[in-house]
Design a protein around this motif. Structure first.
Motif, PDB file in Angstrom:
ATOM      1  N   GLU A   1       0.662  -1.222  -0.090  1.00  0.00           N
ATOM      2  CA  GLU A   1      -0.002  -0.165   0.093  1.00  0.00           C
ATOM      3  C   GLU A   1       0.735   1.281  -0.152  1.00  0.00           C
ATOM      4  O   GLU A   1       0.554   2.373  -0.618  1.00  0.00           O
ATOM      5  N   GLU A   2       2.008   1.314   0.691  1.00  0.00           N
ATOM      6  CA  GLU A   2       2.946   2.419   0.657  1.00  0.00           C
ATOM      7  C   GLU A   2       3.586   2.584  -0.421  1.00  0.00           C
ATOM      8  O   GLU A   2       3.808   3.753  -1.119  1.00  0.00           O
ATOM      9  N   ASP A   3       3.902   1.350  -1.041  1.00  0.00           N
ATOM     10  CA  ASP A   3       4.593   1.522  -2.696  1.00  0.00           C
ATOM     11  C   ASP A   3       3.590   2.201  -3.552  1.00  0.00           C
ATOM     12  O   ASP A   3       3.943   3.084  -4.282  1.00  0.00           O
ATOM     13  N   VAL A   4       2.309   1.729  -3.510  1.00  0.00           N
ATOM     14  CA  VAL A   4       1.227   2.487  -4.364  1.00  0.00           C
ATOM     15  C   VAL A   4       1.055   3.911  -3.971  1.00  0.00           C
ATOM     16  O   VAL A   4       1.096   4.778  -4.823  1.00  0.00           O
ATOM     17  N   LEU A   5       1.307   4.351  -2.806  1.00  0.00           N
ATOM     18  CA  LEU A   5       1.188   5.806  -2.360  1.00  0.00           C
ATOM     19  C   LEU A   5       2.227   6.484  -2.990  1.00  0.00           C
ATOM     20  O   LEU A   5       2.150   7.703  -3.320  1.00  0.00           O
ATOM     21  N   ILE A   6       3.396   5.955  -2.829  1.00  0.00           N
ATOM     22  CA  ILE A   6       4.665   6.628  -3.611  1.00  0.00           C
ATOM     23  C   ILE A   6       4.645   6.816  -4.905  1.00  0.00           C
ATOM     24  O   ILE A   6       4.881   7.706  -5.462  1.00  0.00           O
ATOM     25  N   SER A   7       4.231   5.781  -5.584  1.00  0.00           N
ATOM     26  CA  SER A   7       3.685   5.599  -7.219  1.00  0.00           C
ATOM     27  C   SER A   7       2.824   6.723  -7.209  1.00  0.00           C
ATOM     28  O   SER A   7       3.083   7.750  -8.391  1.00  0.00           O
ATOM     29  N   LYS A   8       1.822   7.069  -6.437  1.00  0.00           N
ATOM     30  CA  LYS A   8       0.802   8.207  -6.689  1.00  0.00           C
ATOM     31  C   LYS A   8       1.421   9.436  -6.551  1.00  0.00           C
ATOM     32  O   LYS A   8       1.221  10.454  -7.488  1.00  0.00           O
ATOM     33  N   ILE A   9       2.273   9.753  -5.589  1.00  0.00           N
ATOM     34  CA  ILE A   9       3.045  11.116  -5.454  1.00  0.00           C
ATOM     35  C   ILE A   9       3.859  11.431  -6.342  1.00  0.00           C
ATOM     36  O   ILE A   9       4.175  12.169  -6.846  1.00  0.00           O
ATOM     37  N   GLN A  10       4.601  10.202  -6.912  1.00  0.00           N
ATOM     38  CA  GLN A  10       5.684  10.551  -7.943  1.00  0.00           C
ATOM     39  C   GLN A  10       4.966  10.947  -9.364  1.00  0.00           C
ATOM     40  O   GLN A  10       5.531  11.716 -10.102  1.00  0.00           O
ATOM     41  N   ASN A  11       3.794  10.626  -9.351  1.00  0.00           N
ATOM     42  CA  ASN A  11       3.035  11.010 -10.524  1.00  0.00           C
ATOM     43  C   ASN A  11       2.127  11.996 -10.473  1.00  0.00           C
ATOM     44  O   ASN A  11       1.400  12.473 -11.321  1.00  0.00           O
ATOM     45  N   VAL A  12       2.033  12.821  -9.219  1.00  0.00           N
ATOM     46  CA  VAL A  12       1.076  13.803  -8.992  1.00  0.00           C
ATOM     47  C   VAL A  12       1.715  15.157 -10.021  1.00  0.00           C
ATOM     48  O   VAL A  12       2.690  15.392 -10.082  1.00  0.00           O
ATOM     49  N   SER A  13       0.443  15.844 -10.261  1.00  0.00           N
ATOM     50  CA  SER A  13       0.682  17.033 -10.963  1.00  0.00           C
ATOM     51  C   SER A  13       0.921  18.034 -10.004  1.00  0.00           C
ATOM     52  O   SER A  13       0.294  18.052  -9.077  1.00  0.00           O
ATOM     53  N   LEU A  14       1.892  18.851 -10.335  1.00  0.00           N
ATOM     54  CA  LEU A  14       2.397  19.874  -9.448  1.00  0.00           C
ATOM     55  C   LEU A  14       1.705  21.159  -9.621  1.00  0.00           C
ATOM     56  O   LEU A  14       1.986  22.188  -9.079  1.00  0.00           O
ATOM     57  N   GLU A  15       0.946  21.415 -10.895  1.00  0.00           N
ATOM     58  CA  GLU A  15       0.259  22.418 -11.520  1.00  0.00           C
ATOM     59  C   GLU A  15      -0.434  23.201 -10.159  1.00  0.00           C
ATOM     60  O   GLU A  15      -0.392  24.370  -9.851  1.00  0.00           O
ATOM     61  N   PRO A  16      -1.503  22.190  -9.456  1.00  0.00           N
ATOM     62  CA  PRO A  16      -2.010  23.100  -8.458  1.00  0.00           C
ATOM     63  C   PRO A  16      -1.316  23.656  -7.051  1.00  0.00           C
ATOM     64  O   PRO A  16      -1.684  24.328  -6.342  1.00  0.00           O
TER      65      PRO A  16
ATOM     66  N   ILE B   1       7.307  14.120  -1.399  1.00  0.00           N
ATOM     67  CA  ILE B   1       6.427  15.370  -1.563  1.00  0.00           C
ATOM     68  C   ILE B   1       7.161  16.575  -1.491  1.00  0.00           C
ATOM     69  O   ILE B   1       7.080  17.408  -1.940  1.00  0.00           O
ATOM     70  N   THR B   2       7.871  16.357  -0.498  1.00  0.00           N
ATOM     71  CA  THR B   2       8.747  17.874  -0.039  1.00  0.00           C
ATOM     72  C   THR B   2       9.556  18.152  -1.208  1.00  0.00           C
ATOM     73  O   THR B   2       9.841  19.192  -1.762  1.00  0.00           O
ATOM     74  N   GLN B   3      10.319  17.072  -1.698  1.00  0.00           N
ATOM     75  CA  GLN B   3      11.427  17.368  -2.699  1.00  0.00           C
ATOM     76  C   GLN B   3      10.714  17.887  -4.074  1.00  0.00           C
ATOM     77  O   GLN B   3      11.172  18.500  -4.766  1.00  0.00           O
ATOM     78  N   LYS B   4       9.507  17.314  -4.348  1.00  0.00           N
ATOM     79  CA  LYS B   4       8.675  17.714  -5.493  1.00  0.00           C
ATOM     80  C   LYS B   4       8.239  18.910  -5.321  1.00  0.00           C
ATOM     81  O   LYS B   4       8.307  19.829  -6.109  1.00  0.00           O
ATOM     82  N   LEU B   5       7.771  19.475  -4.206  1.00  0.00           N
ATOM     83  CA  LEU B   5       7.153  20.533  -3.961  1.00  0.00           C
ATOM     84  C   LEU B   5       8.323  21.764  -3.939  1.00  0.00           C
ATOM     85  O   LEU B   5       8.038  22.860  -4.150  1.00  0.00           O
ATOM     86  N   ASN B   6       9.404  21.240  -3.654  1.00  0.00           N
ATOM     87  CA  ASN B   6      10.737  22.464  -3.475  1.00  0.00           C
ATOM     88  C   ASN B   6      10.722  23.111  -4.906  1.00  0.00           C
ATOM     89  O   ASN B   6      11.026  24.147  -4.695  1.00  0.00           O
TER      90      ASN B   6
END
Length: 176
Positions: A111-126, A150-155
Protein backbone atom coordinates in the motif's frame (compact mmCIF):
# COMPACT_ATOMS: atom_id res chain seq x y z
CA UNK A 1 -19.42 62.02 -0.99
CA UNK A 2 -18.15 60.28 2.11
CA UNK A 3 -19.76 57.00 0.96
CA UNK A 4 -17.97 57.17 -2.39
CA UNK A 5 -14.57 57.46 -0.70
CA UNK A 6 -15.29 54.46 1.53
CA UNK A 7 -16.50 52.44 -1.44
CA UNK A 8 -13.42 53.38 -3.46
CA UNK A 9 -11.11 52.35 -0.63
CA UNK A 10 -12.81 48.96 -0.26
CA UNK A 11 -12.47 48.21 -3.97
CA UNK A 12 -8.79 49.16 -3.98
CA UNK A 13 -7.92 47.05 -0.91
CA UNK A 14 -6.17 43.71 -1.39
CA UNK A 15 -7.71 40.67 0.22
CA UNK A 16 -4.97 39.70 2.68
CA UNK A 17 -6.60 36.35 3.52
CA UNK A 18 -6.75 35.37 -0.15
CA UNK A 19 -3.22 36.61 -0.68
CA UNK A 20 -1.92 34.37 2.12
CA UNK A 21 -4.09 31.38 1.28
CA UNK A 22 -2.54 28.11 2.32
CA UNK A 23 -3.15 24.88 0.44
CA UNK A 24 -3.37 21.93 2.79
CA UNK A 25 -1.92 18.72 1.36
CA UNK A 26 -2.95 15.50 3.08
CA UNK A 27 -0.91 12.45 2.05
CA UNK A 28 -3.85 10.24 3.07
CA UNK A 29 -5.63 11.60 -0.02
CA UNK A 30 -3.06 9.69 -2.11
CA UNK A 31 -3.42 6.50 -0.08
CA UNK A 32 -4.86 3.72 -2.27
CA UNK A 33 -8.44 2.62 -1.85
CA UNK A 34 -9.41 -1.05 -1.90
CA UNK A 35 -10.96 -0.49 -5.36
CA UNK A 36 -7.54 0.47 -6.74
CA UNK A 37 -5.79 -2.62 -5.38
CA UNK A 38 -5.70 -6.24 -6.52
CA UNK A 39 -3.70 -9.29 -5.51
CA UNK A 40 -2.54 -12.45 -7.25
CA UNK A 41 -1.35 -15.28 -5.02
CA UNK A 42 0.76 -17.67 -7.08
CA UNK A 43 0.05 -20.38 -4.51
CA UNK A 44 -3.40 -20.72 -6.07
CA UNK A 45 -1.78 -21.90 -9.35
CA UNK A 46 0.53 -24.52 -7.85
CA UNK A 47 0.05 -28.26 -7.87
CA UNK A 48 -0.89 -29.14 -4.27
CA UNK A 49 0.04 -25.51 -3.46
CA UNK A 50 3.76 -26.34 -3.71
CA UNK A 51 4.82 -27.23 -7.23
CA UNK A 52 4.69 -25.02 -10.27
CA UNK A 53 4.05 -27.04 -13.41
CA UNK A 54 4.74 -24.76 -16.38
CA UNK A 55 2.08 -26.07 -18.77
CA UNK A 56 -0.67 -25.94 -16.11
CA UNK A 57 0.48 -22.51 -14.93
CA UNK A 58 0.41 -21.05 -18.43
CA UNK A 59 -3.03 -22.53 -19.11
CA UNK A 60 -4.39 -21.13 -15.82
CA UNK A 61 -3.07 -17.66 -16.67
CA UNK A 62 -4.66 -17.80 -20.13
CA UNK A 63 -8.02 -18.49 -18.49
CA UNK A 64 -7.95 -15.64 -15.96
CA UNK A 65 -10.34 -12.74 -16.50
CA UNK A 66 -7.61 -10.11 -16.73
CA UNK A 67 -10.21 -7.33 -17.09
CA UNK A 68 -10.65 -7.58 -13.30
CA UNK A 69 -7.13 -6.12 -13.00
CA UNK A 70 -7.64 -3.24 -15.44
CA UNK A 71 -6.10 0.03 -14.20
CA UNK A 72 -5.29 -1.45 -10.78
CA UNK A 73 -2.19 -1.70 -8.66
CA UNK A 74 -1.64 -5.44 -8.38
CA UNK A 75 0.47 -7.31 -5.86
CA UNK A 76 2.05 -10.53 -7.17
CA UNK A 77 3.08 -12.79 -4.30
CA UNK A 78 3.19 -16.36 -3.03
CA UNK A 79 1.65 -16.83 0.41
CA UNK A 80 3.57 -19.98 1.21
CA UNK A 81 7.25 -20.92 1.07
CA UNK A 82 7.13 -22.55 -2.37
CA UNK A 83 10.08 -21.82 -4.63
CA UNK A 84 8.75 -19.77 -7.54
CA UNK A 85 10.91 -19.21 -10.63
CA UNK A 86 11.43 -15.59 -11.72
CA UNK A 87 9.74 -16.17 -15.08
CA UNK A 88 6.43 -16.93 -13.33
CA UNK A 89 6.31 -13.41 -11.87
CA UNK A 90 7.38 -12.01 -15.22
CA UNK A 91 4.63 -13.87 -17.08
CA UNK A 92 1.97 -12.50 -14.72
CA UNK A 93 3.47 -9.02 -15.13
CA UNK A 94 3.11 -9.41 -18.89
CA UNK A 95 -0.63 -10.06 -18.59
CA UNK A 96 -1.07 -7.21 -16.09
CA UNK A 97 0.72 -4.71 -18.30
CA UNK A 98 -1.79 -5.42 -21.07
CA UNK A 99 -4.51 -4.27 -18.65
CA UNK A 100 -2.59 -1.13 -17.61
CA UNK A 101 -2.18 -2.66 -14.18
CA UNK A 102 0.98 -1.74 -12.30
CA UNK A 103 2.64 -4.79 -10.73
CA UNK A 104 4.15 -4.83 -7.24
CA UNK A 105 6.07 -7.50 -5.38
CA UNK A 106 6.70 -6.51 -1.74
CA UNK A 107 3.70 -7.63 0.27
CA UNK A 108 4.62 -5.82 3.49
CA UNK A 109 4.98 -2.41 1.77
CA UNK A 110 2.37 -2.80 -1.01
CA UNK A 111 0.00 0.00 0.00
CA UNK A 112 2.81 2.43 0.74
CA UNK A 113 4.51 1.54 -2.55
CA UNK A 114 1.27 2.48 -4.32
CA UNK A 115 1.13 5.72 -2.31
CA UNK A 116 4.69 6.52 -3.39
CA UNK A 117 3.84 5.77 -7.02
CA UNK A 118 0.87 8.14 -6.87
CA UNK A 119 3.01 10.90 -5.30
CA UNK A 120 5.67 10.41 -7.99
CA UNK A 121 3.01 10.97 -10.65
CA UNK A 122 1.09 13.83 -9.03
CA UNK A 123 0.62 16.99 -11.07
CA UNK A 124 2.44 19.89 -9.45
CA UNK A 125 0.37 22.55 -11.23
CA UNK A 126 -2.12 23.07 -8.35
CA UNK A 127 0.82 23.81 -6.03
CA UNK A 128 2.61 26.29 -8.31
CA UNK A 129 3.61 29.42 -6.32
CA UNK A 130 1.36 28.42 -3.41
CA UNK A 131 1.92 28.22 0.31
CA UNK A 132 1.61 24.54 1.17
CA UNK A 133 0.88 22.93 4.51
CA UNK A 134 1.59 19.21 4.49
CA UNK A 135 -0.83 17.75 7.01
CA UNK A 136 0.92 16.18 9.97
CA UNK A 137 -1.68 14.01 11.68
CA UNK A 138 -2.70 10.90 9.82
CA UNK A 139 -4.95 7.94 10.54
CA UNK A 140 -2.68 5.79 8.37
CA UNK A 141 0.80 4.73 9.41
CA UNK A 142 2.83 6.51 6.73
CA UNK A 143 6.62 6.24 6.86
CA UNK A 144 8.90 9.26 6.37
CA UNK A 145 9.68 8.44 2.71
CA UNK A 146 6.39 9.70 1.17
CA UNK A 147 6.82 12.94 3.13
CA UNK A 148 10.40 13.26 1.88
CA UNK A 149 9.29 12.61 -1.68
CA UNK A 150 6.45 15.17 -1.69
CA UNK A 151 8.72 17.77 -0.07
CA UNK A 152 11.34 17.34 -2.79
CA UNK A 153 8.68 17.61 -5.50
CA UNK A 154 7.14 20.73 -3.94
CA UNK A 155 10.57 22.33 -3.57
CA UNK A 156 10.53 22.96 -7.33
CA UNK A 157 7.22 24.80 -7.46
CA UNK A 158 5.84 25.92 -4.09
CA UNK A 159 6.21 29.39 -2.65
CA UNK A 160 6.63 27.84 0.80
CA UNK A 161 6.10 24.51 2.55
CA UNK A 162 5.30 23.80 6.18
CA UNK A 163 4.46 20.62 8.07
CA UNK A 164 1.83 20.08 10.76
CA UNK A 165 -1.61 21.50 11.36
CA UNK A 166 -2.96 24.99 10.66
CA UNK A 167 -2.86 25.80 14.38
CA UNK A 168 0.70 24.50 14.82
CA UNK A 169 3.06 24.08 11.90
CA UNK A 170 6.79 23.85 11.32
CA UNK A 171 8.06 25.95 8.38
CA UNK A 172 10.28 23.85 6.10
CA UNK A 173 11.31 26.31 3.38
CA UNK A 174 10.41 29.43 1.42
CA UNK A 175 11.27 30.10 -2.19
CA UNK A 176 11.82 33.71 -3.06
Amino acid sequence: MHQNNVHTKKIGMENQVEKKAIVQLDLEAFYPTTNELARIDIKDFLLQEWLLKESDFRLALENINWQAYKDKHTLIFCSNDAIIPQWAYMLIAHYLEQMDSIAYFKKDTFEEDVLISKIQNVSLEPYQNKRILIKGCSKKNISPYPYILITQKLNRVAKSVAFGESCSSVPLFKNL
